[in-house]
Scaffold this active site. Structure first.
Site, PDB file in Angstrom:
ATOM      1  N   VAL A 152       3.884   1.074   2.467  1.00 51.77           N
ATOM      2  CA  VAL A 152       3.686   0.003   3.430  1.00 51.77           C
ATOM      3  C   VAL A 152       4.080  -1.326   2.796  1.00 51.77           C
ATOM      4  CG1 VAL A 152       2.033  -1.084   4.975  1.00 51.77           C
ATOM      5  CG2 VAL A 152       1.740   1.299   4.348  1.00 51.77           C
TER       6      VAL A 152
ATOM      7  N   GLY B 205       0.820  -1.207   0.000  1.00 50.68           N
ATOM      8  CA  GLY B 205       0.000   0.000   0.000  1.00 50.68           C
ATOM      9  C   GLY B 205       0.849   1.250   0.000  1.00 50.68           C
TER      10      GLY B 205
ATOM     11  N   GLY C 236       0.438   5.026   1.438  1.00 54.24           N
ATOM     12  CA  GLY C 236      -0.408   5.944   2.194  1.00 54.24           C
ATOM     13  C   GLY C 236       0.225   7.318   2.216  1.00 54.24           C
ATOM     14  N   GLY C 237      -0.476   8.237   2.835  1.00 58.31           N
ATOM     15  CA  GLY C 237       0.025   9.598   2.896  1.00 58.31           C
ATOM     16  C   GLY C 237       1.322   9.709   3.668  1.00 58.31           C
ATOM     17  N   PHE C 238       1.532   8.801   4.609  1.00 58.13           N
ATOM     18  CA  PHE C 238       2.720   8.909   5.426  1.00 58.13           C
ATOM     19  C   PHE C 238       3.880   8.082   4.889  1.00 58.13           C
ATOM     20  CE2 PHE C 238      -0.588  10.234   8.334  1.00 58.13           C
ATOM     21  CZ  PHE C 238      -0.010  11.358   8.902  1.00 58.13           C
ATOM     22  N   GLY C 239       3.610   7.293   3.868  1.00 56.44           N
ATOM     23  CA  GLY C 239       4.700   6.513   3.303  1.00 56.44           C
ATOM     24  C   GLY C 239       4.221   5.163   2.804  1.00 56.44           C
TER      25      GLY C 239
ATOM     26  N   LYS D 141       5.747   0.218   7.750  1.00 58.77           N
ATOM     27  CA  LYS D 141       5.489   1.499   7.093  1.00 58.77           C
ATOM     28  C   LYS D 141       6.734   2.358   7.122  1.00 58.77           C
ATOM     29  CE  LYS D 141       1.482   3.335   7.232  1.00 58.77           C
ATOM     30  NZ  LYS D 141       0.216   3.841   7.710  1.00 58.77           N
TER      31      LYS D 141
ATOM     32  N   ASP E 276      -7.077  12.380  10.092  1.00 58.28           N
ATOM     33  CA  ASP E 276      -7.207  11.848   8.730  1.00 58.28           C
ATOM     34  C   ASP E 276      -8.109  10.617   8.742  1.00 58.28           C
ATOM     35  OD1 ASP E 276      -6.870  11.902   6.027  1.00 58.28           O
ATOM     36  OD2 ASP E 276      -4.909  10.944   6.025  1.00 58.28           O
TER      37      ASP E 276
END
Ligand SMILES: *[C@@H]1O[C@H](CO)[C@@H](O)[C@H](O)[C@H]1NC(C)=O
Ligand SMILES: *[C@@H]1O[C@H](CO)[C@@H](O)[C@H](O)[C@H]1NC(C)=O
Ligand SMILES: *[C@@H]1O[C@H](CO)[C@@H](O)[C@H](O)[C@H]1NC(C)=O
Ligand SMILES: *[C@@H]1O[C@H](CO)[C@@H](O)[C@H](O)[C@H]1NC(C)=O
Ligand SMILES: *[C@@H]1O[C@H](CO)[C@@H](O)[C@H](O)[C@H]1NC(C)=O
Ligand SMILES: *[C@@H]1O[C@H](CO)[C@@H](O)[C@H](O)[C@H]1NC(C)=O
Length: 790
Positions: free
Chosen positions: A489, A482, A484-487, A503, A617
């Site tokens: 995965v 995946g 995601g906005g934070f990095g 992550k 979020d």
């Protein structure tokens, strides 16, 4: 680098001495073997050699040792005599007429220095070195008398005792590391260690295992108790030995690293030799490793306490926690004891309060999650520079919200959708009964799981992984599941077989220590409906979080079916191999349970946590579904790692527009009510199966489309609740069974979506509304709200 380590460095890197004569065995028929003969005994595979090894600094002092033959830096794996008591050049090794193997310091007399007094009845016995590095004479073998090193396939038993070369530390009972001069243990293995294999697997009893970072490669390996007190596995990679596993992750927790009163500080990222022993406020250096008071404690009544955040001292006569949940009681207990030099206290409400009458083994680590209150004279003017926790508490715990009850609409209409169902009044009662039975079961299940979860709590905070460990666990970060906005995965598996989602964070602010401190707080949040954080890695600029792996993927994949919406946003933690088409359709009970779980988890973040955390979020992508479709929120706590400006722009870029509360766009302060708004939007989506910015069955032009308002009109004005229900399960909507559930979800959503934050309920209240434990007023129509461009 400390002198201690310099010494250690020299010791392990001296060039190999030259030997002129190679033996394949040594027996009674051979003449006495002396250090000056330059002989060495080789293993048949020429991997190991044994013989008199000169001291690197004093060439006429010797140790009878075993070492790797063809490695350019001499690596000793065993010694017959203590290297700190070397032999002179007149020493000799011989087999006596009675068959005894003797190592003596002077000529042929004197006491036998060889361990275990090996002897043999037949004069045919020979001393040989086997391919695995085991030196054997009749029944005697060096594998039974290890010094500081264990070789692959050498068995470790409860009797095995390793002592570091400097004599300071010991590995005992196949499981504990002990600081010898105080006889106290600073590390213990979960299960007793049995054997190391060539591939890097450390087998323990009960089939437990530990794996080195390069597990799977057949390399030269050794398990060694180093002079710094850590137990490590080294593997030989082309030209050098590298550490591929170590027992103690936090170097400063090794006892005896610093002296009395001193605090060990170590930047784990910079390597274990990079530590320093600093003095607490009110103290000055008495030696390079120890500290002493500047002002003696003369009058116990005239003292005060300085808080040292994340500092732990131990070594006092009683390390038992007094279980005093109250700080002032813990403080007064120390104050009343004239011997008390300070106390450790944890703010977690569990009553951790430990009184110290000796200040030993001091170290700083966010993993302690505690503050040490150091007793100093009242006149002491120095202030503590060990801060962080208290300031973190202040910044993340602003005043608690108090919720005004939803305003009463004096002239509220009786046009409630209950009317739609009046025909089924009788059945409604049975429906309600069914509903309560379900709720009771659900709550019981939740509480049970919560307790179970807490029991699995790791001691000492989240585990700190090395980059190498995570690289191994994720197979070189190969299985991307995946973005995601934070990095990104990745899926991986830990050596203990736990499947994890790893992550890799990007654009995270702050230094290692700050990151560590914040991760500790995230890891402390335990709730059935929060994705569990198991560990992290902060090394060489890397910021990695290790979460439990949630098998069923994210909620959006179930709610918004393929074909209905183009997959514009990369999903979170979703295994792409699982085809969307195969996903089951969530029934009303499951949907309700998901809504309730999410509400409870956010309420927990907002209200129950010691630190008060905004998620910032909330959207279906961040709601993962576990076994049994139990929802688990991911990405919580991460908002703190970023600045508000960044959050706003990030959320915009990511197109989470529909979930953002109006105050994100106006420059109003962000409060927990922003999360409540996002939750309301998600709730409406759960009911409708429609993405909030997808227009549905509407002829209004897109500029004016506002999902909550549309839904409100349908349900409360047109009284057509069926119009907003998810088409996929509309048919299974049974007024008798589901009315109450759906009604609560819709009404709660409407309250959560109020334009003005103060009109929205708190998350705890929203959860209660869903549960049905508070009455829900008729909601007001959510007013239209547009996300302005900038
Ligand atoms: C050491 O020598 C042996 C035998 O010649 C060889 O098999 C082995 O690969 C060598 N090891 C290293 C590290 O060079
Ligand atoms: C061996 O003899 C030398 C010289 O007499 C002495 O310094 C050393 O301590 C002795 N070593 C042992 C292990 O007794
Ligand atoms: C063993 O020692 C005995 C007595 O010293 C001697 O007679 C005998 O020949 C020796 N045997 C071998 C195999 O060397
Ligand atoms: C340590 O303190 C605890 C709690 O006060 C007490 O129960 C225990 O007996 C003490 N242990 C020793 C060895 O004094
Ligand atoms: C403080 O250190 C002692 C000794 O190393 C350890 O047993 C204890 O668990 C530590 N306390 C905390 C809160 O980490
Ligand atoms: C506190 O101050 C001492 C002395 O100036 C310094 O050595 C130490 O690193 C500081 N500690 C922290 C946690 O910043």
């Amino acid at each position: 680098m400390s002198p201690f380590f310099l010494f250690f460095f020299l010791l392990s890197n001296f060039p190999p001495p030259s030997f002129s004569q190679n033996l394949s065995s040594f027996s009674s028929s051979d003449s006495t073997w002396t250090p000056t003969q330059n002989k060495q005994l080789l293993s048949p595979n020429s991997l190991f050699a044994a013989g008199f090894q000169p001291d690197p600094t004093f060439p006429n002092r010797f140790t009878f040792s075993i070492w790797y033959l063809n490695i350019s830096q001499t690596t000793v794996v065993w010694s017959a005599n203590d290297p700190n008591h070397p032999l002179s050049s007149t020493a000799s090794l011989l087999i006596s007429a009675t068959g005894q193997l003797r190592l003596v310091n002077d000529s042929t007399s004197g006491s036998n220095l060889w361990p275990g007094t090996p002897s043999s009845n037949t004069n045919a016995s020979k001393l040989v070195l086997q391919d695995n590095g085991n030196l054997v004479y009749d029944k005697w073998e060096s594998f039974d008398f290890p010094t500081d090193t264990i070789l692959p396939n050498q068995t470790i038993t409860a009797d095995t005792k390793l002592v570091s070369r400097n004599g300071k530390f010991s590995f005992l009972n196949a499981s504990v590391l002990v600081f010898l001069s105080l006889n106290d243990s600073y590390w213990s293995s979960d299960y007793a260690i049995q054997v190391l294999d060539e591939e890097g697997k450390l087998e323990k009893v009960n089939q437990a295992t530990a794996f080195s970072a390069d597990f799977g490669e057949t390399r030269l390996r050794r398990l060694k108790l180093d002079d710094d007190g850590n137990l490590r596995i080294y593997s030989f990679d082309q030209s050098q030995w590298t550490t591929v596993w170590q027992a103690v992750q936090e170097f400063c927790t090794i006892h005896g690293v610093c002296g009395e009163n001193a605090i060990c500080l170590n930047d784990a990222a910079a390597g274990s030799d990079n530590f320093s022993c600093v003095c607490p406020p009110g103290f000055k250096n008495s030696s390079s490793q120890s500290c002493e008071r500047k002002i003696q404690l003369e009058n116990p009544g005239n003292t005060k306490f300085l808080p040292l955040d994340y500092v732990n001292f131990s070594g006092g006569s009683n390390q038992t926690s007094l279980k005093i949940a109250n700080f002032s009681l813990c403080e007064s207990t120390c104050r009343q004891n004239p011997k008390c030099l300070g106390f450790g206290f944890k703010y977690d409400g569990k009553g951790y309060c430990v009184i110290q009458d000796k200040l030993l083994n001091g170290y700083w680590s966010p993993g302690t999650e505690m503050t040490f209150f150091l007793r100093v004279d009242k006149s002491e003017s120095e202030v503590s520079n060990f801060t962080g926790m208290t300031s973190l508490l202040e910044t993340t715990c602003p005043v608690k919200i108090t919720l005004p009850p939803p305003p009463k609409d004096s002239n509220s209409t009786t046009r409630n959708i209950i009317i739609v169902c009046t025909l089924f009044a009788a059945e409604l009662i049975s429906g309600a009964l069914f509903f309560w039975a379900f709720l009771k079961r659900y709550i019981k299940y939740r509480d049970m799981a919560r307790t179970l979860g807490l029991e699995l709590l790791p001691a000492g905070g989240p585990k700190r992984f090395t980059y190498a460990e995570l690289n191994a666990a994720t197979n070189g970060f190969s299985n991307l599941i995946g973005k995601g906005g934070f990095g990104d995965v990745y899926k991986g598996q830990l050596p203990d077989h736990r499947v994890v989602a790893v992550k890799r964070l990007s654009h995270v602010t702050g230094g290692d220590a700050q990151f560590w401190a914040e991760v500790t707080i995230i890891a402390r949040m335990h709730h059935l409906n929060l994705v569990r954080l198991w560990g992290f890695c902060a090394e060489k600029g890397q910021r990695i979080l290790v979460y439990e792996y949630v098998p069923n993927g994210s909620l959006d994949k179930y709610l918004f079916r393929v074909g209905q919406i183009e997959s514009s946003k990369p999903g979170m933690e979703l295994d792409p191999s699982v085809d969307d088409q195969e996903k089951p359709i969530l029934d009303w009970n499951i949907r309700y349970r998901i809504a309730l779980g999410v509400a409870r988890a956010i309420a927990y973040l907002h209200e129950e946590c010691l630190e008060w955390v905004l998620h910032c979020d909330i959207k279906p992508e961040n709601i993962l579904l576990g076994d049994d479709f139990c929802p688990k929120i991911s990405d919580f706590g991460l908002a703190k790692l970023r600045k508000k400006e960044h959050m706003v722009s990030m959320s915009r870029i990511r197109g989470t527009r529909g979930y953002m509360a109006p105050e994100w766009v106006k420059s109003d302060p962000i409060t927990p009510k922003a999360d409540v708004y996002s939750f309301g939007m998600v709730l409406l989506e759960i009911v409708s199966g429609t993405r909030n910015y997808e227009m549905r069955g509407s002829k209004i032009n897109s500029e004016e489309w506002y999902f909550p308002m549309w839904a409100f009109e349908k349900v409360f004005k047109e009284m057509k609740v069926e119009d907003i229900l998810d088409r996929h399960i509309k048919n299974s909507y049974d007024c008798r069974m589901h009315f109450d559930m759906v009604d609560r979800m819709v009404k709660t959503a409407m309250w959560c979506l109020q334009d003005r934050p103060e009109n929205r309920p708190s998350m705890g209240k929203a959860a209660k509304m869903l549960e049905g434990t508070v009455e829900i007023m008729e909601p007001k129509k959510p007013t239209i709200f547009f996300l302005e461009e900038e």
